[in-house]
Design an enzyme around this catalytic site. Structure first.
Site, mmCIF file in Angstrom:
data_model
loop_
_atom_site.group_PDB
_atom_site.id
_atom_site.type_symbol
_atom_site.label_atom_id
_atom_site.label_comp_id
_atom_site.label_asym_id
_atom_site.label_seq_id
_atom_site.Cartn_x
_atom_site.Cartn_y
_atom_site.Cartn_z
ATOM 1 N N CYS B 95 0.836 -1.210 0.000
ATOM 2 C CA CYS B 95 0.000 0.000 0.000
ATOM 3 C C CYS B 95 0.869 1.257 0.000
ATOM 4 O O CYS B 95 1.515 1.547 -0.981
ATOM 5 C CB CYS B 95 -0.993 -0.027 1.163
ATOM 6 S SG CYS B 95 -2.337 1.154 0.940
ATOM 7 N N HIS B 242 -3.693 -5.398 0.797
ATOM 8 C CA HIS B 242 -3.093 -5.677 2.104
ATOM 9 C C HIS B 242 -3.159 -7.158 2.459
ATOM 10 O O HIS B 242 -4.148 -7.600 3.044
ATOM 11 C CB HIS B 242 -3.843 -4.904 3.185
ATOM 12 C CG HIS B 242 -3.522 -3.448 3.241
ATOM 13 N ND1 HIS B 242 -2.446 -2.947 3.928
ATOM 14 C CD2 HIS B 242 -4.144 -2.380 2.698
ATOM 15 C CE1 HIS B 242 -2.419 -1.626 3.812
ATOM 16 N NE2 HIS B 242 -3.447 -1.255 3.072
ATOM 17 N N GLU B 244 -1.730 -8.626 4.856
ATOM 18 C CA GLU B 244 -1.756 -8.808 6.320
ATOM 19 C C GLU B 244 -3.148 -8.581 6.894
ATOM 20 O O GLU B 244 -3.399 -8.892 8.046
ATOM 21 C CB GLU B 244 -0.715 -7.895 6.985
ATOM 22 C CG GLU B 244 -1.126 -6.452 7.215
ATOM 23 C CD GLU B 244 -1.150 -5.566 5.961
ATOM 24 O OE1 GLU B 244 -0.972 -6.091 4.843
ATOM 25 O OE2 GLU B 244 -1.378 -4.348 6.114
#
Lengths: 1048, 294
Positions: B95, B242, B244
């Site tokens: 990002c 993302h 994660e």
């Protein structure tokens, strides 16, 4: 002076946004965006700096400086930028006014520092090589940002002016417009350096003679202290009653008051800070509303719970704290930022959210912000009411659309930039929020229960500790913010009360404090600089140690020339105050510098019992601490109460498939298409209070920190949810459940019903999502109006009493709260006639609780066809002030009443069932009632519902006028069944709509007994079918629910 | 063997904690390092194998997302970064980290030409921040970060995620496209206009096709539906979505349905979800065995 212009590529999303704004007004135009930077620093001309601002792939640097002059052809705009570009018709530039926070300019200034230093021209900082270049910068290194739009198309100057008004706010921004010809003739736009220059350099504190008449005292209270030139400094907001006490105090001290002393007392004693209305005796309640109802509820619950008490820190700190698990506490605080948001919606709301983040960082020894939430009470953005702040109609109230866009964006930028997820919120619309929107912002924090062997929530400034101010510098921003929010908004509302938050400056120090410094044990106490600035934060911490001494000339300023009183009460944002033992100050300041944050020692906490301030060595304030905090005289209040409401209406609404449609249509109550139940449902779904607010949820980062379990949009059909579940500790099975409840319109009938509805909704929504009912706390935010009127105070007392009783019954303790008592707009309508618009008395209840395992969370979307649909709880003839009555222009009388004992039993049963995973999906029945809840379930699951309400409906198959009228008769005869429209749209509390897999049917029905009404099944088709009442395609329902606000 | 991870922080980066958590979950050891501390001690990169620039809002996106932070790194750390990528290391930008690596020219770095800024990641076409779940297919890049991965369902959250570049650049980086947005093929939803349930809920798989710029599948208008690119070696990956935030099943937007289905079937829901693959691949690249963290 440098002016740098950076042209963005043609296909810039920002340009398209402007093009669309013009298109909405029927104007076809193409727009180019130019980012503009200006600076007085000669180094700003350097190619290194200009290059650092430019992305070579999408941007080009326009030649600079352009030639300026008055003679002929040589001033042609350089053609390197392409002829096509300069076919524009209008140039519109928007920049900031002097002193307004310019975050882009600030970053550019840091780049200027970086590039200068690395090109060898910068200042030499051998010992502090990683110190932030933005720190200790000289004034001439300031860089200012602006944006220039080149507009090509058939648009008039008026159109461009309208666009400028939409894109900017004249309170904080400047805009200038040039035609292409003028642009070419002048060689472009002017180079504007919005630098603050104050003329009162070197001013010390002024004496204010208080040995004056009551009339003169009152003028000081209302308009402020007199300047040398006779002008007034702005409202102190002190009543005569208070001013007399101050007069007495200084008479006793035998001297005149200093201006800074008066300003400090005004801040400290303001409604905003002392909550005088909640604290004052009212009628027979000598200990005041707050102690008698709110605080007492919590005390009684905690006592009853004994060892099972979940509260750890309530009402004493910047936020409230409850147990999360063995290792962690969670904290919560909800603030309002209403008055600033009326004047500058973006600035007001970003300052609000970033400010409440600081309440979290200022909890105990410092909690980490882990969730944000929001709530906006606004006027419908699709309406265009016209009101003015002045009789001459020059100062218009911002349009509802401008206010909505601004407040939505403020929380977006504040929350997203800070890396805090925002999974939960609401928007509530009522025309009475037109002049004073309510902007609620909340932050949940996480803090270890024990830090360095001591409880994490405890702190105490010690005598001898240094007072350290951390974060942004001080300017004139927000002066009189606290006193201003304690009075109604009118023409005289000061523009200096408007500020813009800077989330990155805050992020630098808050990360450093919470993630690194806190556990080193370098400070004894920390608090936020909010309303009242240093005067409040140092004043509050000084209460812990027993006094303070501040050297005000040590406070770092944004620009020179501020008077001592301004520095002391300025509300410049992004600041915390720490109490630091002297041996730790140097390392703390050095550490913060390495994190790009400024910190300064500004004084010492003492135990002298005095609030003592010097300015360049001279004492400018010396007040007794006891007088400062407790010297304000009691103001006993009296109240009256008159119940509200109107006659119950008789609305005709029937199934489209009725037997004798023709005779129904002849009935005088027939009002066209709206008289059909299917249309009524679609219209209800499109009402602003019910329709989807997805446009907000997708703009708010709701899964940063990786903690989102149940988000703001649920199910494949993405329905805007009332509750969220978050896992702030990634390796703990537990989750935090959040929700909110409010019902402002109910106040038109009964503020007690309004308050209990808010509390029941907030609690029930959290229960519905799966919270452990015994691990649930609440927060109160009262937003009242005209609280100097006995009738409004009576309404307030009634509301407080009602939630006292219900919270004690539910055993949901209040852990934190805030009140805002004067949400009134005073101004003029289009005829120049004076108007006062008061918000409906509003209580927001926010809930926060813990779910033992996130896999026990329950979303609102049905999961599989063939599941059973149950309505838990009873539906009564309770449509007073409902969305349905309001749609028909009625208020009615039968506002939903709480049956707390029965709800309590249901919520306990439900909480147990959630532990056993008995429930497949659940939605709390709220505004718009059962009909809306059924529709939301169908939309969310993208699944059909086959519903039969005959056991609850009378008559079972309403086909004729006689049937319909007989149902009204039956109601009067205390029949528990309701006519179809009332059954669909009643807003009775305590209800939850659930789906259950058939394999759990027996166990579910056994556990819920007579709470459970079997009403149907989920299906594999595309229809919401309610037998004998309505049938509608889910796509149609979805469109009605999603279309109204989707383009915002 | 062990490999050390450094996850950067500071100036508004904000995803460092959950990103480090992901690496630790797969058995790697690492630390969060403030950019100023790394600039003070760039030698730390010498014994670091994985450098991560996580998501966030460095400098508030002012002067363009990732720009100011990239300028800071370029002016203060460039030689060390250049040295780092020349070794057998891995680098990841998620990002805001993706925007930073792009501005630094660490991607696409055609033919190992690091430092040239030829790709921009700029304002979404909607000019709105977009936080939503997307579906991705793995592109032709041979990135070790994506070994064995075909598709992913993970979220994006950004205001500036639109990859833009000249056509010649786009042609040149075709083999370095790591991830692209996709959408469900229309013929998977024959009764879509009826508002029907997703076939995936019935355990059926669906077909996918290129998002072809269509919002919201391609959430930002990115050229060629690009969501992530690599350098020419594949060891540096810059992606806008993302991983994660989509590494555990409980993080998924359809978690409630998956959980319900598992309960009905009496099956156990897998703990991990698509995003975890990246972190596992990093561990496998350095042959680190998974260690379950508490």
């Amino acid at each position: 002076m440098a002016r740098i212009e950076i042209l963005s590529h043609e296909d810039d999303g920002r340009a398209h946004q402007i093009e669309q704004a013009l298109k909405r007004r029927g104007l076809a135009a193409s727009v180019r965006v130019i980012d503009v930077y200006t600076s007085e620093n000669p180094k700003a001309q350097s190619p290194e700096f200009v290059g650092s601002l430019t992305n070579p792939v999408t941007q080009s640097i326009l030649p600079s400086p352009r030639k300026r002059g008055s003679s002929g052809e040589s001033e042609k705009v350089p053609d390197q930028v392409g002829d096509e570009l300069f076919e524009f018709n209008w140039a519109l530039e928007i920049g900031y006014l002097p002193g307004v926070t310019d975050n882009v300019g600030h970053t550019a200034a840091e780049l200027l520092g970086l590039t200068s230093r690395h090109s060898g021209e910068g200042r030499n900082l051998p010992d502090q090589k990683q110190e932030d270049p933005g720190l200790h910068r000289d004034d001439d290194e300031d860089v200012y940002s602006a944006r220039l739009y080149l507009i090509k198309g058939d648009v008039s100057k008026d159109d461009v002016e309208n666009l400028a008004n939409e894109l900017s706010n004249s309170l904080i921004q400047r805009s200038s417009i040039k035609s292409r010809d003028d642009f070419a003739k002048d060689g472009g736009m002017e180079t504007v350096i919005p630098k603050v220059t104050l003329d009162n350099k070197g001013t010390a504190a002024d004496d204010v003679n208080l040995d004056i008449s009551d009339e003169e005292l009152q003028i000081i209270g209302k308009d402020g202290i007199t300047n040398e030139d006779g002008s007034r400094r702005g409202p102190l907001g002190l009543s005569l009653h208070y001013l007399k006490a101050i007069q007495d105090y200084f008479a006793k001290e035998g001297r005149a008051a200093k201006d800074i002393e008066l300003e400090t007392l005004a801040q400290t004693w303001s409604e905003h800070c002392k909550h005088t209305i909640f604290a004052s005796p009212i009628d027979e309640i000598k200990d005041g509303i707050y102690k008698h109802y709110i605080k007492r509820a919590t005390q009684e619950i905690r006592k009853k719970r004994g060892k099972e008490d979940i509260c750890v820190s309530v009402f004493s700190d910047n936020a409230g704290g409850i147990i999360f698990d063995d290792n962690w506490l969670i904290t919560d605080k909800v603030e309002t930022h209403n008055s600033p948001s009326a004047l500058d919606p973006f600035g007001g709301s970003i300052t609000g959210i970033v400010g409440v983040n600081r309440d979290c960082v200022g909890f105990g020894m410092g909690a980490k912000p882990v969730i944000n939430r929001y709530g906006f009470c606004l006027a419908d953005p699709r309406t265009k009411p016209e009101y003015y702040r002045d009789k001459a109609k020059t100062n218009a109230v911002l349009s509802p659309e401008t206010i909505m866009n601004g407040v939505v964006r403020g929380v977006e930028v504040g929350g997203n930039c800070s890396g805090i997820p925002t999974p939960q919120g609401f928007v509530y619309f009522d025309d009475r929020f037109v002049g004073k929107p309510l902007v609620f912002v909340g932050t949940i924090g996480l803090i270890p229960r024990e830090i360095n062997g001591k409880p994490g929530h405890e702190k105490c400034a010690q005598p001898g500790d240094k007072i350290v101010m951390v974060g942004g510098r001080v300017g004139r921003d927000g002066i009189h913010g606290a006193t201003f929010s304690s009075v109604a908004l009118d023409e005289g509302s000061p523009a200096t009360a408007v500020q813009i938050g800077d989330p990155i400056t805050q992020k630098k120090f808050s990360d450093a404090i919470v993630k690194e410094i806190r556990d080193k044990g370098w400070y004894s106490a920390i608090t936020d600089n909010g309303a009242g600035g240093l005067s409040s934060s140092v004043g509050e911490m000084g209460e812990q140690s027993g006094g303070f001494h501040v050297e005000l000339d040590q406070v770092p300023l944004k620009y020179p020339g501020m008077a001592p009183w301004e520095i002391w009460i300025s509300e410049s944002q992004e600041r915390m105050t720490l109490a630091v033992p002297p041996e730790n100050t140097d390392k703390l300041i050095a550490f913060l510098a390495k994190r790009g944050a400024e910190a300064t020692v500004i004084g010492t906490f003492t135990d002298t019992g005095r609030a003592h301030i010097t300015w360049q060595g001279e004492t400018v304030m010396d007040i007794d601490m006891d007088f400062l905090h407790d010297g304000l005289p009691e103001t006993p209040l009296t109240s009256t109460y008159t119940p509200g409401g109107a006659a119950e209406p008789n609305i005709l609404c029937f199934p489209r498939e009725s037997g004798d449609l023709e005779s129904l249509k002849k009935d005088p109550r027939f009002h066209g298409e709206d008289s059909f139940l299917d249309t009524a449902l679609l219209n209800m779904l499109s009402r602003p209070n019910i329709c989807s607010k997805e446009f907000i949820s997708t703009q708010y980062d709701h899964n940063v920190q990786g903690s989102a379990v149940l988000g703001p949009l649920q199910g494949p059909g993405r329905v805007y949810a009332d509750a969220s579940v978050t896992k702030p500790v990634l390796n703990s099975p537990k989750g935090v459940v959040l929700s909110q409840g409010l019902a402002p319109r109910y106040s038109d009938i009964d503020t007690g019903a309004m308050a209990t509805a808010a509390l029941d909704m907030a609690v029930r929504n959290a229960v519905t999502a799966g919270v452990d009912f015994h691990h649930l706390a609440i927060l109160d935010n009262f937003c009242w109006c005209s609280s100097d009127e006995p009738e409004r105070l009576g309404q307030l007392k009634r509301a407080a009493e009602a939630i006292y009783e219900l919270s004690v019954l539910y055993e949901t303790p209040f852990i934190s709260g805030k009140d805002s008592m004067f949400n009134d707009f005073k101004g003029y309508d289009t005829d120049g006639a004076a108007v006062k618009i008061s918000v409906p008395p509003t209580l927001l209840v926010s809930s926060i609780g813990v779910i033992p395992k996130v896999e026990q969370s329950i979303s609102l979307a049905p999961k599989a066809p063939g599941d059973l649909v149950y309505l838990l709880g009873d539906t009564k003839d309770e449509l007073g002030a409902s969305e349905y009555y309001d749609m028909h222009g009625h208020l009615g009388q039968n506002v939903p009443e709480i049956d707390g004992a029965r709800n309590l039993e249901l919520y306990k049963l439900y909480s147990q069932a959630a532990r056993q995973n008995l429930i497949a999906s659940a939605l709390s029945v709220g505004l718009g009632g059962l009909g809306v809840a059924l529709a939301k379930k169908a939309i969310a699951g993208k699944m059909g519902l086959n519903i039969d309400l005959s056991s609850l409906c009378h008559p079972e198959t309403p086909k004729t006028l006689k049937d319909l009228d007989s149902s009204a008769q039956a109601l009067q005869n205390d029949n528990k069944k309701l006519p179809a429209d009332k059954l669909l749209f009643s807003e009775s509390l305590g209800r939850i709509l659930v789906t259950v897999t058939p394999q759990n049917q027996q166990e579910f029905e056994k556990q819920f007994g007579d709470f459970a009404h079997t009403i149907g099944q989920t299906t594999n088709d595309n229809k919401l079918n309610i037998n004998n009442i309505l049938e509608e395609n889910i796509k149609v329902i979805e469109e009605a629910y999603k279309a109204p606000l989707k383009d915002y | 063997m062990s490999a050390k991870v450094l996850v950067l922080s500071g100036y508004g980066l904000n995803c460092e904690e959950e990103t480090l958590f992901a690496f630790e979950h797969v058995g790697l050891k690492g630390s969060i390092r403030h950019i100023n501390d790394l600039i003070d001690n760039p030698g730390e990169l010498d014994d670091t194998q994985i450098l991560v620039v996580p998501g966030g809002f460095s400098y508030g996106d002012d002067t363009g997302s990732g720009n100011a932070f990239a300028q800071k790194m370029k002016l203060s750390l460039w030689d060390s970064l250049r040295e780092f990528v020349s070794r057998d290391t891995l680098m990841l930008g998620i990002c805001n980290g993706c925007q930073i690596l792009t501005n630094l020219g660490l991607v696409p770095a055609l033919e190992g030409n690091y430092g040239e800024r030829i790709v921009a990641v700029t304002h979404n076409l909607t000019a709105r921040y977009q936080c939503r779940w997307v579906d991705l297919k793995v592109g032709p890049s041979n990135s070790p970060w994506l070994a064995g991965v075909e598709s992913m369902h993970i979220p994006v959250a950004h205001g500036e995620g639109r990859f833009m570049m000249e056509q010649a650049t786009l042609d040149a980086i075709q083999d370095q496209i790591a991830l692209q947005y996709i959408k469900p093929s229309k013929n998977c939803f024959p009764r879509e206009n009826g508002g029907l349930e997703d076939p995936r809920l019935r355990g059926e798989s669906i077909e996918w096709e290129s998002a072809n710029g269509e919002f919201p599948y391609n959430p930002n208008g990115s050229a060629d539906d690009i969501a992530g690119i690599t350098d020419s070696s594949g060891r540096v990956l810059a992606l806008m979505p993302h991983p994660e935030r989509g590494m555990f099943t409980w993080q998924r937007d359809d978690y409630d349905r998956l959980k319900d289905k598992a309960q009905r079937e009496g099956s156990t829901l897998p703990e991990e979800s698509d995003g975890m693959a990246l972190f596992k691949n990093a561990a496998e690249y350095f042959e680190v065995a998974k260690r379950k963290i508490a």
